[in-house]
Motif scaffolding. Structure first.
Motif: not given
Length: 205
Positions: A1, A3, A5-6, A9-10, A64-66, A93
């Motif tokens: 994925m 960055s 996109d992360k 999402l974050s 998908s997120l930590r 993330d």
């Protein structure tokens, strides 16, 4: 994925908790234009990471997120705090920080905090590595843990919480979170020590 996109999402994760504007949160953390943001969100909806409402995460998107959760009083921000929060942020993330209420701070530190809980929240929210800062719950810390649902709970070098207490508390709310004990390269740094030394220097003038 990717960055970016992360990042989107974050931003959506944070906004789901505190009601911020998703587009404003994304713009704050990136140089993306409105058209680019729209295009990226379209793609995330198509790939089932984001719901059709374009502002909330699907189960796939959330998984998908930590998310890392850290907590403390944070009355006077010092180098030890910065190192610890940077170390916590590096574990995932998203970094969510919980500041203790004024009453809890008094119980923990045996003194009144210099800054109110709202001021401490504002201070921590201004730190670049922090995605979201919340004021904690006095009666049950696991209410906040359950709302955030972190993958990792990060404990600072000077925190008295025991890993076992956190793990067992998470199990009671059906949360499979790991506990990470963070180390500080400046263990002598503490808000109390800074306050004491500052007071002594003022009196010595």
């Amino acid at each position: 994925m990717e960055s970016i996109d992360k990042l989107i999402l974050s931003a959506m994760y944070v906004c789901q908790i505190d009601g911020r504007s998703v587009s404003e949160e994304i713009k704050k953390k990136s140089m993306l234009s409105d058209d680019m943001i729209k295009s990226k969100i379209d793609e995330l909806v198509k790939n089932q990471f984001v719901n059709e409402d374009r502002t909330t995460l699907t189960e796939i998107g959330r998984s998908s997120l930590r998310v890392v959760l850290a907590g403390g009083v944070f009355d006077i921000i010092h180098p030890g705090h910065i190192h610890t929060l940077n170390a916590a942020r590096a574990l995932g993330d998203v970094l969510v920080v919980v500041v203790a209420t004024d009453n809890t701070a008094v119980k923990m530190k045996k003194r009144n905090p210099i800054h109110s809980q709202e001021q401490r929240q504002e201070l921590v929210n201004s730190l670049s590595m922090v995605d979201l800062c919340l004021i904690g719950q006095e009666d049950d810390i696991f209410k906040t843990v359950n709302m955030v649902k972190p993958e990792i709970v990060a404990l600072g070098y000077d925190q008295v919480h025991q890993e076992k207490f956190i793990i067992e508390g998470c199990k009671k709310i059906n949360l499979d979170a790991k506990v990470a004990r963070l180390q500080s390269p400046i263990p002598e740094s503490s808000s109390h020590k800074i306050e004491k030394e500052y007071g002594e220097s003022i009196h010595g003038i």
